[in-house]
Design an enzyme around this catalytic site. Structure first.
Site, mmCIF file in Angstrom:
data_model
loop_
_atom_site.group_PDB
_atom_site.id
_atom_site.type_symbol
_atom_site.label_atom_id
_atom_site.label_comp_id
_atom_site.label_asym_id
_atom_site.label_seq_id
_atom_site.Cartn_x
_atom_site.Cartn_y
_atom_site.Cartn_z
ATOM 1 N N PRO A 1 0.801 -1.226 0.000
ATOM 2 C CA PRO A 1 0.000 0.000 0.000
ATOM 3 C C PRO A 1 0.837 1.281 0.000
ATOM 4 O O PRO A 1 2.047 1.232 0.227
ATOM 5 C CB PRO A 1 -0.739 -0.122 1.329
ATOM 6 C CG PRO A 1 0.255 -0.812 2.218
ATOM 7 C CD PRO A 1 1.054 -1.744 1.350
ATOM 8 N N GLY B 1 -5.776 -1.004 -0.693
ATOM 9 C CA GLY B 1 -7.152 -0.536 -0.680
ATOM 10 C C GLY B 1 -8.117 -1.635 -1.079
ATOM 11 O O GLY B 1 -7.705 -2.713 -1.533
ATOM 12 N N CYS C 1 -4.429 1.334 9.438
ATOM 13 C CA CYS C 1 -5.878 1.126 9.336
ATOM 14 C C CYS C 1 -6.505 0.631 10.642
ATOM 15 O O CYS C 1 -7.720 0.561 10.762
ATOM 16 C CB CYS C 1 -6.209 0.192 8.193
ATOM 17 S SG CYS C 1 -5.199 -1.285 8.216
ATOM 18 N N LYS D 1 -39.194 -48.450 22.569
ATOM 19 C CA LYS D 1 -38.313 -49.455 23.152
ATOM 20 C C LYS D 1 -36.997 -48.737 23.424
ATOM 21 O O LYS D 1 -36.431 -48.096 22.545
ATOM 22 C CB LYS D 1 -38.118 -50.594 22.161
ATOM 23 C CG LYS D 1 -37.198 -51.664 22.683
ATOM 24 C CD LYS D 1 -37.266 -52.903 21.808
ATOM 25 C CE LYS D 1 -36.188 -53.876 22.259
ATOM 26 N NZ LYS D 1 -36.480 -55.234 21.886
ATOM 27 N N ASP E 1 -28.195 -68.412 22.226
ATOM 28 C CA ASP E 1 -27.905 -66.981 22.376
ATOM 29 C C ASP E 1 -26.475 -66.810 22.885
ATOM 30 O O ASP E 1 -25.698 -66.003 22.369
ATOM 31 C CB ASP E 1 -28.908 -66.351 23.355
ATOM 32 C CG ASP E 1 -28.815 -64.833 23.388
ATOM 33 O OD1 ASP E 1 -28.359 -64.247 22.370
ATOM 34 O OD2 ASP E 1 -29.201 -64.234 24.410
ATOM 35 N N HIS F 1 -23.428 -64.950 21.035
ATOM 36 C CA HIS F 1 -22.647 -63.865 21.659
ATOM 37 C C HIS F 1 -21.154 -64.123 21.497
ATOM 38 O O HIS F 1 -20.390 -63.235 21.118
ATOM 39 C CB HIS F 1 -22.951 -63.773 23.166
ATOM 40 C CG HIS F 1 -24.345 -63.319 23.478
ATOM 41 N ND1 HIS F 1 -24.968 -63.584 24.664
ATOM 42 C CD2 HIS F 1 -25.242 -62.618 22.731
ATOM 43 C CE1 HIS F 1 -26.184 -63.069 24.652
ATOM 44 N NE2 HIS F 1 -26.367 -62.470 23.492
ATOM 45 N N HIS G 1 -27.015 -60.571 15.416
ATOM 46 C CA HIS G 1 -27.948 -59.998 16.374
ATOM 47 C C HIS G 1 -28.838 -58.948 15.731
ATOM 48 O O HIS G 1 -30.017 -58.842 16.067
ATOM 49 C CB HIS G 1 -27.196 -59.426 17.593
ATOM 50 C CG HIS G 1 -27.080 -60.395 18.716
ATOM 51 N ND1 HIS G 1 -26.194 -61.442 18.687
ATOM 52 C CD2 HIS G 1 -27.776 -60.513 19.887
ATOM 53 C CE1 HIS G 1 -26.338 -62.158 19.794
ATOM 54 N NE2 HIS G 1 -27.292 -61.616 20.543
HETATM 55 FE FE LIG Z 1 -28.234 -62.078 22.410
#
Ligand SMILES: [Fe+2]
Length: 884
Positions: free
Chosen positions: A121, A204, A255, A622, A656, A660, A725
Site C-alpha cells: 500500500p 485498498g 488502518c 423401546k 444366544d 454372543h 444380532h
Molecule cells: Fe443375544
C-alpha cells in the site's frame, strides 16, 4: 472493463517482461526448496539488520515520495517490521517438520508456496515490503512485488536492499523482484498466472477485491473503522494519551487506528478537556460539519485521498478551521453513525470522531454501529477497568483484534503493547471479506502438511467387580452387609422357592423386601414402581434374581433411584463409539445402592453386561440403554437356579450364548482379552449344551453352561456382537420368535458371510487386516474340528454349528416356522431397514450392505446350506497374528 480485456491490452513486449519475472521467481523458488532451516535463518538475520540500518533512509524516501505520514513514525514502523517480526520468527521452524504432537501422532511439515504476488500500500509502503521480504525468506518463497504506483520508488528501494542482502547470504537469485511502472493490466495478468501460488494483497479495497476475484488463493485484508469505547472506570490519562499516540502515529495511516471514540456521559467533558490539554482541537458543531463535508467525499461517503496521512494542522488549514500551531489532532463530536454523520467512517488522518453515550448499552450500540460502518472484522479498542464491560464489548464487536487499554494502531501491529503476532497485514475474517482474522504471519506463507500417523483406539476390558460362580455361589451374599435390601424377581421364581434360597443367604439382621415384577421386558411403569419401593425402603442393596428381563429392570431401577433426573429416552440416544457418545450418563447420585445380579437363565449374561432394555408402552418406545455404569456391582452365577430350566429355554439361551461368543470373537473390537472369554465360552457350549439339553439334571453341564453364558457375556460386553444380532432382533420382533431361535436361524449364514471377502470393510484403526475367517479357523482348531487350510477349518466350524443346532432340534429355516413366502417377502424391506438401523452390527467385521442383509434373510428363510462359505479366502494357516 473485464479482466480478459485488460489482459489482452498488454503488448507482447510487456507480456514477455512479466513472464520473465515469473520464470525468474519460479526458478528461485525451486532452488529455495533445497534450503534447510539453518540456511534460511542465516539469510534472515542480515536482512533484518539491513532493514534496521536503513529504517530512517527508507522512511525518508517514503515520506518524500508519498507525501503521507511522519518521517519518525515511518522509521519506527520500519524497525517494528524488522526487529519485532524477527523476534517473533527467529526461533520458529518453517522448514521441514515445524511442529510435532506426539500425543496425537501428528506431525506438521512446511511446504513453501512457491511464487507470491505481493501488493503493497501507499500508507505503509516500505515497512510492508520489509515485513513481507522477511516472511518470504523465512518460508522459502519468492515474491514479485507490485507496490502502489504512488510509492514505487521507496518500495523498489526497500526490495533492492532486502534482495541484495538476501542473495549475498545465500538466497537464490531472482527471489524478489519489483514490477516497474506497472499498471492494473500487469496485476491482472499476474494474478491469473498459473505459476503464481498466492496473492498477498495489502492495500485498498480495489486491490483486495481484485486479488480475491482472481480465482487464486489470496491473503487480503479489509478496511477498518475502529470503534473505541472509553468507559467511565478507565484510566483517563492513559487512555487519552494512548489514543493521541495511536491516532497521530504516522498521521493516522495505520488502518487499525482509532476512528470514533464513544465516551461515557459521566467522563465526557473531562476527557475532552484532557484531549484539549494535550494538543487536540475540539471542533465546534459548525467546524465538525465543515470538516465532514471536506475530508469525506459526499458522493461516496469515503475519505478524501488528499487528506490521508496529512497533519492535523494541514487539514485544519485546508478546511478553514483556525487551530493552534502545534495541534496534533482534530476532535469532531458526532451524534450518530451513518451517511448523515460523514465523520463516522474510516479516516486515515488525525481526525477523530467522539460520541457522548448516556449508558453502557448506548455506548456498545454505537460501537457496533461504527464497527458495521465499514470496519467489520478489523480492530476495536476498549478502555476500562471493568472486566464485565470488556467482556461485553468483546462479545458484541466483530473484530479480529480487540485491543484493551492500549493504543489501537500500535496495539494491533503486535509485539509492542501486547503479545499479538507482529504484522503489517490484518486479517478481517469473513466480516471484512477475508479468509482469516489472524495477524498475517509466516504460517500464512506456508502450506502446512499434516502427517497423521495411525492412532490405535484405546481398548478396554470392563467387568463387574466381583463374580461368584459354581454351585451354592449364592451363599456369598453373606459377605454383603446392607441396611435395607430389596429383591427384584418374577412370580415363577418366587413360586419355586428361589427367593427363599436367596433370603436364607442374606445376613439375618438385614431387612429384606421382595418386589415381584412380571417376567417380561421391563416397562416404564414397572421401573417407576420399583424406584418408588427403593425410595420408600431407602434401599442400599438391590438383588436382581431372574433372567435378562428381571436383571435389566433392576439396572434401570438403580439408575433412576440413584439419579432421578436421568432421562431414559435421552440416554438411549444412538452412538457410534461409547467413548465419544454425545449423551453422558449421570455421575451425581442422590442415593447409592449395590446391585447384585443372580442369573436364573444361561444366555443373556445380563448379570455382567452394561446393557438394559426397556419398553415405554404409553409412548410405544423401546429403550436400549448401554453404559458401563449399568453393569451390576456383583454377579452370582450359581447353577442351582438353572437346574430346572425347561428344554426350550435351555436351547434358546444356550444358542444366544453361543451367538454372543461367536460374534464377539470376530468383532472389530475383539482383543486378546475378549477372545480368551469368547473362545472358552464357545468350547463350553459345544461340549456342554447338548448334555444340558439331553440330561437337564446334569449338574456339571448346567454349571458349565451357566459359566459359559456369563463368560460369553463378558466377551460381548467389551467386544459387542454383530450382524447376526441385528438380523435376529429385527426378525424376532416382527414375527414373535424367541431371541435364541432367531439367532439360530441366522447363525450359519452370517458365519459364512463374515468368512468371505467383504464387499465393504468396516473402518477400524484396530484392524490390521481382515481376520474374521482366521478367527473362525482358530475356533475350529480349538474345537479340534480338523482341516488343513483356513477355508477347510471355517467350513468345518460352520458344519459343526449346523450339527449342534440340528442336535438341539432347532428349526433350520424360517419356512419351517410356518411363515409363508409371501408374508416373509412383504416383510423383507422393513426387516432389512430395522436390521440396518440396529447398532449391533457396528462392530461386525463386515460392513453389511442393505442388499446383503436381504440376502441373508432369504438364506435364513430357505435354510439353504452356506455352501460357498469361505471360497474367496485362500490362506493356508492362521499363524499370522490376528491382533494389531
Ligand atoms: Fe443375544
Amino acid at each position: 472493463m473485464s479482466t480478459s480485456t485488460i489482459v489482452s491490452d498488454l503488448s507482447e513486449e510487456r507480456i514477455a517482461y512479466l513472464e520473465k519475472l515469473v520464470s525468474q521467481a519460479r526458478a528461485a523458488a525451486a532452488v529455495f526448496t533445497q534450503c534447510a532451516q539453518e540456511d534460511v535463518d542465516r539469510i534472515v538475520k542480515p536482512m533484518v539488520l539491513a532493514g534496521l540500518e536503513q529504517a530512517q533512509y527508507l522512511a525518508r524516501l517514503a515520506v518524500e515520495e508519498t507525501k503521507i505520514g511522519v518521517l519518525e513514525d515511518k522509521a519506527l514502523k520500519n524497525m517494528v517490521a524488522t526487529e519485532f517480526v524477527y523476534n517473533y520468527v527467529k526461533d520458529k521452524r518453517t522448514v521441514g517438520v515445524i511442529r510435532e504432537f506426539p500425543e496425537s501422532n501428528l506431525v506438521e511439515m512446511a511446504e513453501p508456496i512457491g511464487v507470491i504476488l505481493s501488493l503493497t500500500p501507499i500508507t505503509n509502503p516500505t515497512s510492508t515490503v520489509l515485513f513481507k521480504c522477511i516472511m518470504a525468506i523465512k518460508t522459502r518463497n519468492a515474491v514479485i512485488f507490485s507496490p502502489h504506483p504512488g510509492a514505487w520508488h521507496c518500495c523498489s528501494e526497500a526490495v533492492r536492499i532486502m534482495y541484495e542482502t538476501a542473495v549475498k547470504h545465500g538466497a537464490p537469485e531472482g527471489v524478489f523482484s519489483c514490477l516497474e511502472s506497472h499498471t492494473l493490466q500487469d496485476n491482472a495478468y499476474l494474478m491469473r498466472h498459473k505459476d503464481i501460488g498466492l496473492i498477498d494483497a495489502t492495500g485498498g479495497p480495489g486491490a483486495v477485491k481484485a486479488a480475491y476475484s482472481s480465482g487464486k488463493p489470496a491473503l487480503g485484508v479489509g478496511p477498518g473503522n475502529t470503534p473505541v469505547y472509553l468507559e467511565k472506570t478507565a484510566d483517563l490519562n492513559m487512555a487519552v494519551m494512548d489514543i493521541i499516540i495511536s491516532k497521530t502515529f504516522d498521521n493516522g495511516t495505520i488502518c487499525a487506528s482509532e476512528q470514533t471514540v464513544v465516551i461515557d456521559d459521566e467522563i465526557y467533558d473531562r476527557v475532552l478537556k484532557k484531549f484539549s490539554d494535550l494538543g487536540a482541537h475540539i471542533c465546534t458543531e459548525k467546524e465538525t460539519e465543515l470538516l465532514g463535508r471536506t475530508v469525506i467525499d459526499p458522493s461516496t461517503g469515503c475519505m478524501q485521498p488528499m487528506a490521508v496521512g496529512q497533519k492535523a494542522t494541514s487539514i485544519a488549514r485546508f478546511v478553514g478551521i483556525p487551530v493552534k500551531p502545534k495541534t496534533k489532532l482534530l476532535i469532531a463530536p458526532i451524534k450518530g453513525v451513518g451517511r448523515e454523520y460523514p465523520l463516522s467512517v474510516e479516516k486515515l488522518f488525525p481526525v477523530l470522531a467522539v460520541y457522548r453515550a448516556k449508558s453502557v448499552d448506548e455506548a456498545l450500540k454505537l460501537c457496533v454501529d461504527v464497527n458495521h460502518a465499514g470496519g467489520l472484522g478489523h480492530t476495536a479498542v476498549v478502555f476500562s477497568k471493568n472486566d464485565e464491560v470488556i467482556r461485553k464489548f468483546s462479545e458484541v464487536i466483530n473484530a479480529g483484534r480487540i485491543i484493551v487499554n492500549s493504543p489501537g494502531s500500535i496495539g494491533a501491529l503486535g509485539g509492542v503493547y501486547n503479545d499479538l503476532v507482529p504484522t503489517f497485514s490484518f486479517g478481517c475474517g469473513t466480516g471484512g471479506g477475508n479468509s482469516t482474522t489472524d495477524n498475517v504471519n509466516v504460517y500464512h506463507y506456508l502450506n502446512i502438511k499434516r502427517v497423521a500417523r495411525r492412532t490405535q483406539a484405546h481398548m478396554w476390558f470392563r467387568v463387574p467387580n466381583q463374580i461368584y460362580f459354581n454351585m451354592n455361589a449364592v451363599e456369598n451374599l453373606r459377605n454383603f452387609p446392607s441396611r435395607s435390601t430389596i429383591i427384584i424377581t418374577n412370580p415363577a421364581l418366587e413360586r419355586i422357592g428361589h427367593v427363599d434360597i436367596v433370603r436364607r443367604c442374606i445376613p439375618p439382621e438385614t431387612p429384606v423386601r421382595v418386589s415381584i415384577i412380571p417376567d417380561a421386558e421391563p416397562d416404564l411403569k414397572i421401573v417407576t414402581q420399583g424406584v418408588e419401593a427403593l425410595n420408600f425402603y431407602k434401599a442400599d442393596q438391590i438383588i436382581a434374581l431372574g433372567g435378562g428381563s428381571v436383571i435389566d429392570a433392576a439396572k434401570i431401577m438403580k439408575l433412576k433411584y440413584e439419579s432421578p433426573e436421568a432421562d431414559l429416552e435421552e440416554l438411549a440416544a444412538p452412538f457410534l463409539d461409547i467413548r465419544k457418545r454425545v449423551v453422558q450418563y449421570p455421575t451425581e447420585k442422590v442415593n447409592q445402592a449395590r446391585l447384585i445380579a443372580i442369573s436364573t437363565t444361561s444366555g443373556t449374561g445380563s448379570e455382567v453386561t452394561p446393557f438394559a432394555v426397556m419398553t415405554d408402552k404409553t409412548r410405544g418406545l423401546k429403550v436400549t440403554l448401554a453404559d458401563y455404569s449399568l453393569t451390576p456391582d456383583v454377579a452370582i452365577v450359581d447353577p442351582q437356579f438353572v437346574m430346572s430350566m425347561p428344554k426350550g429355554l435351555t436351547v434358546d439361551t444356550g444358542i444366544d450364548c453361543l451367538t454372543h461368543a461367536l460374534e464377539a470373537g470376530v468383532s472389530v473390537f475383539a482383543s486378546a482379552y475378549t477372545d480368551s472369554n469368547a473362545m472358552q465360552a464357545i468350547r463350553l457350549v459345544f461340549k456342554y449344551l447338548p448334555v444340558a439339553y439331553e440330561h437337564p439334571r446334569d449338574e456339571e453341564a448346567r454349571s458349565m453352561m451357566h459359566n459359559a453364558a456369563c463368560i460369553a457375556a463378558i466377551a460381548f460386553s467389551n467386544a459387542s456382537v454383530g450382524v447376526n444380532h441385528a438380523l435376529a432382533h429385527a426378525f424376532g420382533a416382527r414375527f414373535g420368535v424367541s431371541h435364541g431361535r432367531a439367532n439360530a436361524l441366522m447363525l450359519p449364514h452370517v458365519m459364512a458371510y463374515n468368512a468371505a471377502v467383504p464387499t465393504k470393510f468396516m473402518p477400524n484403526p484396530n484392524q490390521r487386516g481382515y481376520v474374521a475367517h482366521k478367527k473362525y479357523a482358530m475356533i475350529a482348531e480349538l474345537l479340534g474340528l480338523g482341516g488343513h487350510t483356513v477355508e477347510e477349518k471355517v467350513k468345518n466350524l460352520i458344519a459343526a454349528t449346523v450339527g449342534l443346532l440340528d442336535q438341539l432340534g432347532v428349526p433350520r429355516s424360517i419356512a419351517e416356522l410356518g411363515i409363508s413366502k409371501e408374508e416373509f417377502e412383504s416383510a423383507i424391506p422393513e426387516l432389512a431397514k430395522v436390521a440396518f438401523d440396529d447398532p449391533s452390527w457396528r462392530s461386525n467385521p463386515r460392513m453389511p450392505l442393505v442388499s446383503e442383509l436381504v440376502e441373508l434373510l432369504w438364506q435364513a428363510y430357505n435354510g439353504r446350506a452356506p455352501a460357498k462359505a469361505a471360497s474367496a479366502v485362500q490362506e493356508p494357516t492362521v499363524e499370522e497374528t490376528v491382533y494389531v
